[in-house]
Design a protein around this motif. Structure first.
Motif: not given
Length: 104
Positions: A96-104
């Motif tokens: 989930e952390r990696q996903l948030r970083e990619r979508s930022s």
């Protein structure tokens, strides 16, 4: 059915960290020393040995013990299964952390 989200392990912090003695850790967590020994043996809780050979625990492990106890009481899992569940929860958090970083 109510869903309770469990806290996840915190990443290690930079710099030296005060570690708790076995006695202090047991007192603060409410866990019997023999159960704490079992948690260490199962890899559920991380500990290091000080120069005198005594186990020392990072204070962040208190949250891990609380999560272990919630899983045990709430889901009736044995401690070996709890280890797997904790690993999966940690992995989900990381994804989930990696996903948030990619979508930022």
């Amino acid at each position: 059915m109510t869903v309770h989200y469990l806290p996840v392990r915190r990443p290690p912090t930079a710099g030296p960290q005060r570690r708790l003695s076995r006695e202090e850790f047991c007192r603060r967590s409410g866990v019997h020393p023999e159960l704490l020994r079992r948690f260490v043996a199962l890899g559920l809780v991380q500990a290091v040995r000080d120069p005198g050979g005594e186990l020392r625990f990072p204070p962040g492990q208190l949250a891990d013990v609380a999560r272990i106890e919630r899983l045990r009481r709430g889901l009736g899992l044995n401690y070996a299964a709890i280890g797997l569940v904790c690993e999966l929860l940690d992995r989900i958090q990381e994804l989930e952390r990696q996903l948030r970083e990619r979508s930022s």
